[in-house]
Design an enzyme around this catalytic site. Structure first.
Site, PDB file in Angstrom:
ATOM      1  N   TYR A  10       0.819  -1.204   0.000  1.00 31.14           N
ATOM      2  CA  TYR A  10       0.000   0.000   0.000  1.00 31.14           C
ATOM      3  C   TYR A  10       0.858   1.262   0.000  1.00 31.14           C
ATOM      4  CZ  TYR A  10      -2.579   3.832   2.207  1.00 31.14           C
ATOM      5  OH  TYR A  10      -3.091   5.063   2.527  1.00 31.14           O
ATOM      6  N   LYS A  17       1.620   4.067  -3.031  1.00 31.80           N
ATOM      7  CA  LYS A  17       1.287   5.475  -2.806  1.00 31.80           C
ATOM      8  C   LYS A  17       2.522   6.356  -3.049  1.00 31.80           C
ATOM      9  CE  LYS A  17      -2.090   7.108  -1.405  1.00 31.80           C
ATOM     10  NZ  LYS A  17      -3.254   7.689  -2.148  1.00 31.80           N
TER      11      LYS A  17
END
Length: 491
Positions: free
Chosen positions: A237, A241
């Site tokens: 994740y 990002k």
């Protein structure tokens, strides 16, 4: 910055919000509609096949949520007509160029009218498939940027990231941008397009061999974790990002960009009312699991700072950053929005709050019995945790499985329950270990300068408060956050 400037700034504005059915986007949309009903238009990008489906999702998953009850009380029976006048549900998806908007007339209308683009769309699961996270969190950010650059009146793009995009760093972490190919672990070079090709190659191989979907999912999850850790990020994740931020920095040209990097987002502090949350966020899974009596120990330093920030505080920072940078062309500003520097909360405090709350208000299990909680055993290193689990769970489980086999599986239910509990503990630890031992403090100089500008202008801080020092953590956990979790997020 005068006291009326926020409302004046938002008046007659047209704003595109992506990820509109997500937790934080809903809070942003609700606040904008509540404080400035005289905005021109809100376009909400919603994953749907057509206009009808998008509108249905908008009402079902956004407007009809309890979050909007203050607006509903204000507008009464007129709320739906107000929404239909001011809000447009746009079927589309950031996975695609032009955000997947098929209606060319609508797309041209948006290009002409949009003043601000707010990108909140993301997959936030730590262990999701690498291909899905790469498409959404990395390439999706690029697609939003490309769309924003087509808007003739665009003033800025506001992009929601995460403070933990910093990777496995420690010390005081500045509000710096990522450059293309930047990596945490030197001297490895990060090539985003090479990562895309790696994923495509792996998927083609799996398709050729006829791999089942669950096998593909497992392999894609493992690949993402492997690549993230190789480059110095704890999970897929935050890795994806960070790559999304790299693309924004590299391809922004003259478009002003604001990047908001919140830390661990929790339930609303005050607005539109305290304690609203949807789903279990980062800290909430172990918190509720503890309340249910299913956590015996955690590998964590009791002095570890868990950087938490309520969702409405994040939204206030987004709005104020937009206003402050409205007349700052060709800029890129990054704002850490967290509490670790100015109002830190330690693990031992959260443990005490949770113990106090669930002792006084025990969770009721499916049989109607109150769950008695005790203090969690704190193990200050992963090695101690694994040794404890081996003695406390793994060896007894092996013995129990042997006894179960000898006695014709008479203890099968107990074995299954013990095995489930072991797997739950191990999964939670693997997911949250990077944060339970995180040694970073997020510098928020840019956010503090913004707060100072608000104070100097004489603006009423309560309306757009994003100062972490104003939060009383004990009151928040005992009277707002945990009750909110049990009311809105726990089924």
């Amino acid at each position: 910055m005068e006291s009326f400037s926020v409302l004046q700034f938002l008046k007659d504005k047209t704003i595109l919000v992506t990820g509109a059915t997500g937790f934080l986007a809903k809070i942003f949309v609700e606040k904008i509609l509540r404080i400035q009903p005289n905005l021109k238009k809100l376009y909400l990008l919603i994953r749907a096949e057509d206009d009808k489906s998008a509108k249905q999702r908008m009402f079902r998953e956004v407007i009809e949520k309890d979050l909007f009850r203050v607006l509903r009380d204000t507008w009464g029976d007129s709320l739906d007509s107000f929404i239909l006048e001011k809000v447009a549900a746009v079927p589309g998806d950031i996975l695609y160029e032009d955000l997947g908007i098929k209606d060319s007339n609508l797309k041209e209308e948006m290009y002409r009218q949009i003043d601000l683009v707010v990108n909140v769309a993301a997959i936030t699961k730590f262990d999701e498939r690498y291909d899905a996270l790469l498409d959404t969190n990395t390439m999706g950010a690029f697609h939003v940027l490309s769309f924003a650059k087509h808007c003739t009146k665009i003033q800025m793009l506001v992009h929601l990231s995460t403070a933990y995009a910093c990777g496995e760093k420690s010390g005081l972490i500045p509000e710096n941008s990522f450059t293309m190919g930047e990596m945490v672990k030197w001297p490895r070079k990060l090539d985003i397009m090479a990562e895309k090709k790696l994923v495509e190659k792996k998927l083609n191989q799996l398709q050729t061999t006829g791999a089942a979907e669950d096998e593909v999912t497992s392999i894609m999850k493992d690949l993402g974790t492997e690549r993230a850790k190789w480059y110095g990020w704890p999970n897929t994740y935050v890795f994806t990002k960070a790559m999304g931020e790299m693309l924004l920095d590299h391809y922004k040209d003259n478009l002003p960009i604001i990047i908001i990097r919140p830390t661990m987002i929790t339930s609303t502090y005050k607005e539109p009312f305290p304690g609203w949350i949807e789903g279990l966020r980062t800290i909430d899974v172990p918190l509720i699991t503890y309340g249910k009596g299913k956590i015996d120990c955690l590998p964590v330093n009791s002095q570890t700072i868990l950087d938490l920030i309520p969702a409405d505080v994040v939204v206030n920072s987004m709005i104020m950053a937009m206003v402050a940078n409205a007349n700052n062309p060709s800029s890129q500003m990054i704002y850490h929005v967290g509490s670790s520097l100015r109002n830190p909360i330690h693990f031992f405090q959260i443990h005490e709050f949770a113990f106090h709350y669930f002792t006084k208000n025990p969770y009721i299990d499916k049989y109607g019995n109150p769950v008695i909680v005790g203090k969690v055993k704190v193990l200050d290193s992963p090695a101690k945790f694994h040794r404890y689990m081996a003695v406390r769970f793994v060896l007894p489980l092996k013995v129990l499985e042997l006894v179960n086999l000898v006695f014709w599986r008479r203890f099968g239910d107990i074995c299954n329950e013990s095995n489930r509990r072991l797997k739950l503990n191990m999964r939670l630890v693997n997911l949250y270990k990077p944060y339970l031992f995180f040694q970073g403090i997020f510098d928020d100089t840019n956010s503090e300068k913004l707060r100072m500008a608000m104070r100097e202008s004489g603006m009423e801080l309560d309306s757009f408060n994003f100062d972490p020092k104003s939060i009383d953590w004990e009151d928040y956990f005992l009277n707002v956050h945990i009750p909110g979790l049990l009311r809105f997020a726990v089924k």
